[in-house]
Design a protein around this motif. Structure first.
Motif, PDB file in Angstrom:
ATOM      1  N   SER A  36       5.710 -11.004   5.167  1.00  0.00           N
ATOM      2  CA  SER A  36       6.589 -10.066   5.587  1.00  0.00           C
ATOM      3  C   SER A  36       6.662  -8.911   4.714  1.00  0.00           C
ATOM      4  CB  SER A  36       7.690 -10.900   5.779  1.00  0.00           C
ATOM      5  OG  SER A  36       8.763  -9.995   6.304  1.00  0.00           O
ATOM      6  N   GLU A  37       6.840  -9.251   3.433  1.00  0.00           N
ATOM      7  CA  GLU A  37       6.996  -8.034   2.435  1.00  0.00           C
ATOM      8  C   GLU A  37       5.628  -7.223   2.348  1.00  0.00           C
ATOM      9  OE1 GLU A  37       9.910 -10.712  -0.490  1.00  0.00           O
ATOM     10  OE2 GLU A  37       7.908 -10.338  -1.144  1.00  0.00           O
ATOM     11  N   PHE A  38       4.640  -7.950   2.449  1.00  0.00           N
ATOM     12  CA  PHE A  38       3.377  -7.189   2.462  1.00  0.00           C
ATOM     13  C   PHE A  38       3.250  -6.268   3.621  1.00  0.00           C
ATOM     14  CE2 PHE A  38      -0.737  -6.753   4.291  1.00  0.00           C
ATOM     15  CZ  PHE A  38      -1.533  -5.896   3.211  1.00  0.00           C
ATOM     16  N   LEU A  39       3.584  -6.605   4.691  1.00  0.00           N
ATOM     17  CA  LEU A  39       3.585  -5.872   6.004  1.00  0.00           C
ATOM     18  C   LEU A  39       4.349  -4.819   5.842  1.00  0.00           C
ATOM     19  CD1 LEU A  39       3.760  -8.649   8.800  1.00  0.00           C
ATOM     20  CD2 LEU A  39       1.675  -7.053   8.355  1.00  0.00           C
ATOM     21  N   ASP A  40       5.512  -4.601   5.175  1.00  0.00           N
ATOM     22  CA  ASP A  40       6.397  -3.557   4.931  1.00  0.00           C
ATOM     23  C   ASP A  40       5.445  -2.758   4.064  1.00  0.00           C
ATOM     24  OD1 ASP A  40       8.342  -4.704   6.065  1.00  0.00           O
ATOM     25  OD2 ASP A  40       9.446  -5.534   4.436  1.00  0.00           O
ATOM     26  N   GLU A  41       4.915  -3.333   3.194  1.00  0.00           N
ATOM     27  CA  GLU A  41       4.227  -2.382   2.292  1.00  0.00           C
ATOM     28  C   GLU A  41       3.018  -1.557   2.832  1.00  0.00           C
ATOM     29  OE1 GLU A  41       2.380  -3.977  -1.258  1.00  0.00           O
ATOM     30  OE2 GLU A  41       1.068  -2.498  -1.437  1.00  0.00           O
ATOM     31  N   LEU A  42       2.440  -2.314   3.609  1.00  0.00           N
ATOM     32  CA  LEU A  42       1.174  -1.971   4.468  1.00  0.00           C
ATOM     33  C   LEU A  42       1.514  -0.696   5.327  1.00  0.00           C
ATOM     34  CD1 LEU A  42      -1.811  -2.300   5.485  1.00  0.00           C
ATOM     35  CD2 LEU A  42      -0.796  -3.809   7.130  1.00  0.00           C
ATOM     36  N   ASN A  43       2.839  -1.004   5.886  1.00  0.00           N
ATOM     37  CA  ASN A  43       3.225   0.259   6.833  1.00  0.00           C
ATOM     38  C   ASN A  43       3.813   1.522   6.286  1.00  0.00           C
ATOM     39  OD1 ASN A  43       2.281  -0.429   9.625  1.00  0.00           O
ATOM     40  ND2 ASN A  43       3.091  -2.312   9.087  1.00  0.00           N
ATOM     41  N   THR A  44       4.077   1.441   5.258  1.00  0.00           N
ATOM     42  CA  THR A  44       4.807   2.469   4.286  1.00  0.00           C
ATOM     43  C   THR A  44       4.009   3.255   3.287  1.00  0.00           C
ATOM     44  OG1 THR A  44       5.543   0.984   2.921  1.00  0.00           O
ATOM     45  CG2 THR A  44       7.130   1.788   4.700  1.00  0.00           C
ATOM     46  N   ASN A  45       2.859   2.466   2.955  1.00  0.00           N
ATOM     47  CA  ASN A  45       1.644   3.028   1.934  1.00  0.00           C
ATOM     48  C   ASN A  45       0.856   3.775   2.500  1.00  0.00           C
ATOM     49  OD1 ASN A  45      -0.111   3.550   0.056  1.00  0.00           O
ATOM     50  ND2 ASN A  45      -0.106   1.568  -0.886  1.00  0.00           N
ATOM     51  N   ASP A  46       0.704   5.030   2.436  1.00  0.00           N
ATOM     52  CA  ASP A  46      -0.183   5.978   3.216  1.00  0.00           C
ATOM     53  C   ASP A  46      -1.612   5.840   2.892  1.00  0.00           C
ATOM     54  OD1 ASP A  46       1.830   6.900   4.602  1.00  0.00           O
ATOM     55  OD2 ASP A  46       2.055   8.674   3.465  1.00  0.00           O
ATOM     56  N   GLU A  47      -1.782   5.420   1.632  1.00  0.00           N
ATOM     57  CA  GLU A  47      -3.180   5.235   1.151  1.00  0.00           C
ATOM     58  C   GLU A  47      -4.035   3.847   1.888  1.00  0.00           C
ATOM     59  OE1 GLU A  47      -3.475   5.744  -3.065  1.00  0.00           O
ATOM     60  OE2 GLU A  47      -2.623   7.541  -2.029  1.00  0.00           O
ATOM     61  N   LEU A  48      -3.140   3.113   2.447  1.00  0.00           N
ATOM     62  CA  LEU A  48      -3.785   1.925   3.260  1.00  0.00           C
ATOM     63  C   LEU A  48      -4.032   2.115   4.739  1.00  0.00           C
ATOM     64  CD1 LEU A  48      -1.516  -0.882   1.457  1.00  0.00           C
ATOM     65  CD2 LEU A  48      -4.136  -0.418   0.740  1.00  0.00           C
ATOM     66  N   ARG A  49      -5.284   1.667   5.029  1.00  0.00           N
ATOM     67  CA  ARG A  49      -5.545   1.963   6.580  1.00  0.00           C
ATOM     68  C   ARG A  49      -5.361   0.670   7.142  1.00  0.00           C
ATOM     69  NH1 ARG A  49     -10.564   5.022   7.903  1.00  0.00           N
ATOM     70  NH2 ARG A  49      -9.096   5.817   9.461  1.00  0.00           N
ATOM     71  N   GLY A  50      -5.155  -0.630   6.762  1.00  0.00           N
ATOM     72  CA  GLY A  50      -5.345  -1.874   7.352  1.00  0.00           C
ATOM     73  C   GLY A  50      -5.134  -2.833   6.362  1.00  0.00           C
ATOM     74  N   ALA A  51      -5.332  -4.174   6.935  1.00  0.00           N
ATOM     75  CA  ALA A  51      -5.371  -5.285   5.902  1.00  0.00           C
ATOM     76  C   ALA A  51      -6.506  -6.326   6.644  1.00  0.00           C
ATOM     77  CB  ALA A  51      -4.040  -5.762   5.803  1.00  0.00           C
ATOM     78  N   VAL A  52      -6.996  -7.068   5.681  1.00  0.00           N
ATOM     79  CA  VAL A  52      -7.778  -8.164   5.853  1.00  0.00           C
ATOM     80  C   VAL A  52      -7.130  -9.615   5.228  1.00  0.00           C
ATOM     81  CG1 VAL A  52      -9.953  -9.204   5.379  1.00  0.00           C
ATOM     82  CG2 VAL A  52      -9.845  -6.824   5.870  1.00  0.00           C
ATOM     83  N   LEU A  53      -7.156 -10.584   6.086  1.00  0.00           N
ATOM     84  CA  LEU A  53      -6.438 -11.853   5.533  1.00  0.00           C
ATOM     85  C   LEU A  53      -7.748 -12.775   5.580  1.00  0.00           C
ATOM     86  CD1 LEU A  53      -3.548 -12.327   7.931  1.00  0.00           C
ATOM     87  CD2 LEU A  53      -3.532 -11.164   5.788  1.00  0.00           C
ATOM     88  N   ILE A  54      -7.853 -13.127   4.406  1.00  0.00           N
ATOM     89  CA  ILE A  54      -9.030 -14.139   4.139  1.00  0.00           C
ATOM     90  C   ILE A  54      -8.597 -15.067   3.137  1.00  0.00           C
ATOM     91  CG2 ILE A  54     -10.015 -12.848   1.926  1.00  0.00           C
ATOM     92  CD1 ILE A  54     -12.756 -13.080   3.386  1.00  0.00           C
ATOM     93  N   SER A  55      -9.173 -16.290   3.035  1.00  0.00           N
ATOM     94  CA  SER A  55      -8.857 -17.351   2.297  1.00  0.00           C
ATOM     95  C   SER A  55      -9.599 -17.579   0.878  1.00  0.00           C
ATOM     96  CB  SER A  55      -8.973 -18.514   3.003  1.00  0.00           C
ATOM     97  OG  SER A  55      -9.132 -19.928   1.950  1.00  0.00           O
ATOM     98  N   GLY A  56      -8.910 -17.960  -0.194  1.00  0.00           N
ATOM     99  CA  GLY A  56      -9.664 -18.064  -1.696  1.00  0.00           C
ATOM    100  C   GLY A  56     -10.133 -19.499  -1.921  1.00  0.00           C
ATOM    101  N   LYS A  57      -9.813 -20.565  -0.417  1.00  0.00           N
ATOM    102  CA  LYS A  57     -10.098 -22.017  -0.584  1.00  0.00           C
ATOM    103  C   LYS A  57     -11.561 -22.119  -0.189  1.00  0.00           C
ATOM    104  CE  LYS A  57      -5.704 -23.026  -1.852  1.00  0.00           C
ATOM    105  NZ  LYS A  57      -5.602 -23.365  -3.379  1.00  0.00           N
ATOM    106  N   LYS A  58     -12.152 -23.191  -0.716  1.00  0.00           N
ATOM    107  CA  LYS A  58     -13.555 -23.305  -0.341  1.00  0.00           C
ATOM    108  C   LYS A  58     -13.504 -24.366   1.319  1.00  0.00           C
ATOM    109  CE  LYS A  58     -17.617 -26.017  -1.776  1.00  0.00           C
ATOM    110  NZ  LYS A  58     -17.884 -27.138  -0.696  1.00  0.00           N
ATOM    111  N   ASP A  59     -14.117 -23.699   2.145  1.00  0.00           N
ATOM    112  CA  ASP A  59     -14.037 -24.536   3.314  1.00  0.00           C
ATOM    113  C   ASP A  59     -12.637 -24.606   4.038  1.00  0.00           C
ATOM    114  OD1 ASP A  59     -16.667 -24.380   3.147  1.00  0.00           O
ATOM    115  OD2 ASP A  59     -16.820 -26.588   2.343  1.00  0.00           O
ATOM    116  N   ASN A  60     -11.928 -23.815   3.801  1.00  0.00           N
ATOM    117  CA  ASN A  60     -10.279 -23.976   4.498  1.00  0.00           C
ATOM    118  C   ASN A  60      -9.638 -22.379   4.404  1.00  0.00           C
ATOM    119  OD1 ASN A  60      -7.401 -24.118   3.185  1.00  0.00           O
ATOM    120  ND2 ASN A  60      -7.713 -25.299   4.963  1.00  0.00           N
ATOM    121  N   PHE A  61      -9.336 -22.291   5.697  1.00  0.00           N
ATOM    122  CA  PHE A  61      -8.461 -21.066   5.884  1.00  0.00           C
ATOM    123  C   PHE A  61      -7.162 -21.320   5.544  1.00  0.00           C
ATOM    124  CE2 PHE A  61      -6.376 -17.993   8.512  1.00  0.00           C
ATOM    125  CZ  PHE A  61      -6.577 -16.848   7.949  1.00  0.00           C
ATOM    126  N   ILE A  62      -6.650 -21.911   6.563  1.00  0.00           N
ATOM    127  CA  ILE A  62      -5.267 -22.491   6.770  1.00  0.00           C
ATOM    128  C   ILE A  62      -5.020 -23.806   7.186  1.00  0.00           C
ATOM    129  CG2 ILE A  62      -2.667 -22.195   7.046  1.00  0.00           C
ATOM    130  CD1 ILE A  62      -3.048 -19.142   6.981  1.00  0.00           C
TER     131      ILE A  62
END
Ligand SMILES: NC(=O)c1ccc[n+]([C@@H]2O[C@H](COP(=O)([O-])OP(=O)(O)OC[C@H]3O[C@@H](n4cnc5c(N)ncnc54)[C@H](O)[C@@H]3O)[C@@H](O)[C@H]2O)c1
Length: 704
Positions: A36-62
């Motif tokens: 939620s905090e990140f979304l606030d940042e995403l929508n207020t930071n003009d440098e950002l055009r969007g976001a990608v969610l990806i996992s750092g775990k092997k063979d597991n997203f969530i």
């Protein structure tokens, strides 16, 4: 603690989900807050055009929502609030002015998939490990973070119900086909493709999806009358399958229907209410406890004593041996020597395994390369020549004590001193098999269930002589083979066969008293078993049933039991069950038919059924009471093992939580009183175990 690592690439924020110190990501409250905090940042930071969610775990997203946060809440209201908090954040993702693209590799379950559904675009890896599902129903709840509203709107009502009601897995290629994911790429190309997708949406606007539903689906789902037919049929089918024992699937249907009648916003609110209601039921609590039991059982209690196992010898390439070899090469990644009496017999087992692998490769669950690699771990044999290199031998030859003892001697001669000998016997005491062995400390029982590939339980049986490292190593092998393991002490029938025997015996006695075959199966399915006792006897085989009955009868008779000899009589008359298409049912036509010819052994063809509830309890309480005897006599080490074994090995109704949780739910007093009442009416075999009677007196529970 930070769950999200952020990097900016090409004006796109790449958020890597990585729960510190855990093998898999689960969705919990802190992760949601950070989102939620990140979304606030995403929508207020003009440098950002969007976001990608990806996992750092092997063979597991969530892997799903963190179940601890669910367990920590007791009431429907608390659970509803949990769901509403989740909605708030997912709604925020959905409403984000800048695109959020999800890049999925590995398992994407429950809350993980619901999160993905709120994103603008879904990419997944083509990898066989990529699997999506909304399996909440398996915990007795409903998808509570928007799943019941977003999934049907994306892939169609019928398909969504088809996946949500059984909690079924969706593999990458099917997910693409039905429109659940928008694009498939190689797992190493995920991030790059996701960044591209963000930029494309940022430049050109929302991704336009094609409706992938069939014409019939569109027609039915496109109007209120069609939809009401879909919902009423789904309810009918669900009631047929669950017999009304599981509330969650009905709540899922209610939730989807409400959302279509009242719109998505109200639908989401109602989903939260139903999530709370479902989660507060005793059924859901039992299923959650079962889940925790299974998770805990993955931890080897003797982990520090495990010796390495690379090669397993399997003796007997029949039904069980081929299944054991299959899970050993597939899941365990062991090399397996599969020995039978002749190479032709061994080849029969190899063929069964190959056919399954081939099927998986055709369905693109594995690649042809993986199929060949797995198959290369298996070697057929008709001699012990190569057994010198085996670390463990599991025997699954015929159920014959002399044969098994002979095999112990042969294996001891052909293998090294620290090779484990495991028997898959279903009822012979392991101490009897170990009698006369040179290395009795290496001998253990590893009791698998049929079909081995599907049945989740492994019952390990130790004798007083079994060395701890042997138990530890057998446990490790079982977990690697994908099994939930319980360890029990030796005795006739160990735990599972021992509690099954009096249950089956009671069913045969009821048949002798005049009940019909279909009645007995029907009422026990209504009670919550996946198959009835008559059908089960056919599956197991009358010969096996007769053998087990005979082996166990002296123990039960000494306690005032009344052992039916009918299984043996039927076996002698050539009724073996499914294996020769002739048992309680006949299997000549496509649909099995009740074999009325059997009634001549049970007092003739005129049947008269007893009161259903009494008959259900007579059978079920026989199993429950015997489970308590097993705890009392130290066959079982804990009620949890007893509950896991009964549910996963024998299909004891999962919504009860197992025989011990069933007693806690009903009260030891009630169960004891019922058993005493049955003792007076039907005989001393119903006498409650002393431990049960004590629990009733002291008003204690098995689980505090
Ligand atoms: N069928 C079940 O549901 C089930 C469940 C749990 C345990 N078990 C136990 O598993 C064992 C095997 O049962 P199954 O159903 O697979 O039987 P099966 O008849 O399908 O297979 C037995 C295999 O053993 C082979 N065999 C016999 N003597 C041999 C020897 N000396 N060396 C090598 N191979 C030999 C036979 O050729 C046959 O292929 C039995 O002890 C049974 O009690 C069976």
């Amino acid at each position: 603690m930070s769950y999200l690592q952020k990097e900016i690439k090409n004006s796109v924020a790449v958020l890597t989900l990585d729960k510190p110190g855990e093998k898999v990501n689960t969705l919990d409250e802190s992760m949601m807050v950070q989102f939620s905090e990140f979304l606030d940042e995403l929508n207020t930071n003009d440098e950002l055009r969007g976001a990608v969610l990806i996992s750092g775990k092997k063979d597991n997203f969530i892997a799903g929502a963190d179940i601890d946060m669910f367990k920590a809440r007791d009431t429907a209201e608390e659970l509803e609030e949990l769901s509403l908090n989740g909605h708030e954040i997912l709604n925020k993702i959905e409403a984000s002015a800048k695109p959020v693209v999800v890049a999925i590799h590995g398992s994407c379950m429950g809350g993980g998939l619901e999160l993905s559904l709120a994103c603008d675009y879904r990419l997944a890896s083509k990898h066989p490990k990529t699997v999506l599902a909304l399996p909440e129903v398996k915990l007795g709840v409903i998808p509570g973070t928007g799943g019941t509203q977003r999934l049907p709107r994306l892939i169609g009502i019928q398909k969504a119900l088809g996946y949500m009601l059984p909690g079924k897995n969706i593999y990458a290629h099917s997910a693409k086909k039905i429109g659940l994911v928008d694009e498939l790429v190689h797992k190493d190309a995920l991030e790059e493709a996701a960044i591209k997708a963000v930029l494309k949406i940022a430049d050109k606007g929302p991704h336009q999806r094609k409706d992938k539903r069939s014409l019939v689906e569109k027609l039915l789902e496109g109007n209120p009358i069609g939809r009401s037919i879909i919902f009423s049929q789904a309810r009918k089918k669900t009631m047929g399958q669950t017999k009304g024992n599981y509330p969650a699937p009905l709540y899922i249907i209610d939730s989807v229907e409400f959302g279509y009648k009242n719109g998505k916003k109200k639908g989401l609110e109602h989903e939260a209410v139903l999530f709370g209601k479902a989660g507060a039921t005793s059924e859901s609590r039992a299923l959650v406890n079962l889940f925790f039991g299974i998770t805990d059982a993955k931890k080897n209690p003797l982990a520090d004593q495990v010796k390495p196992v690379k090669t397993i010898g399997v003796l007997g390439a029949g039904l069980m041996g081929s299944g054991i070899a299959d899970v050993s090469i597939n899941k365990g990644k062991y090399s397996v020597l599969l020995k039978d009496r002749t190479l032709e017999d061994a080849a029969k087992g190899e063929k069964v395994i190959w056919d399954e692998l081939n099927k998986k490769s055709k369905k693109r669950i594995i690649t042809p390369f993986e199929r060949d690699e797995i198959a290369s771990r298996l070697t057929g044999a008709d001699s012990y020549d190569a057994f010198g290199k085996t670390d463990m031998v599991i025997e699954a030859v015929f159920e014959d004590l002399d044969l098994k003892r002979k095999i112990v001697a042969e294996v001891e001669a052909a293998t090294d001193d620290d090779c484990i000998f495991a028997s898959n016997t279903s009822s012979l005491p392991i101490s009897d098999i170990a009698q006369g062995a040179k290395r009795p400390e290496n001998i253990i029982g590893m009791h698998y269930f049929s079909p081995v590939q599907k049945m989740p339980l492994l019952e390990i049986i130790t004798t007083p002589q079994t060395a701890d490292w042997v138990t530890a190593t057998a446990y490790e092998v079982g977990v690697k083979q994908g099994k939930t393991v319980i360890v029990v002490n030796d005795g006739p029938g160990f735990y599972t066969t021992r509690i099954l025997a009096p249950y089956m015996n009671e069913a045969l006695l009821l048949l002798e008293e005049g009940a019909s075959i279909e009645f007995l199966d029907k009422i026990m399915k209504q009670f919550g078993y996946p198959v009835g006792p008559m059908a089960l006897l056919d599956e197991v085989g009358m010969d096996v049933g007769a053998h087990v009955g005979e082996t166990m009868a002296p123990m039960f008779d000494a306690r005032g039991g009344k052992s039916s000899t009918k299984a043996k009589e039927l076996m002698d008359a050539g009724f073996l069950g499914r294996k020769n298409k002739k048992g309680m049912y006949t299997y000549e036509s496509k649909k099995k038919q009740v074999n009325t010819g059997i009634y001549q052994y049970f007092g003739g063809s005129a049947r008269s059924n007893p009161d259903a509830e009494t008959a259900q309890l007579r059978m079920a309480l026989m199993m429950v009471n015997e489970a308590v005897y097993c705890l009392q006599e130290d066959i079982l080490k804990s009620p949890t093992d007893g509950d896991l074994g009964a549910i996963l090995g024998l299909g004891f109704p999962p919504f009860t939580g197992g025989p011990f949780r069933y007693i806690d739910l009903k009260g030891a007093k009630w169960v004891t009183e019922k058993l005493n009442e049955f003792t007076d009416t039907f005989g001393p075999r119903f006498k409650p175990a002393e431990l049960l009677a004590d629990m009733a007196k002291s008003r204690k529970d098995f689980y505090e």
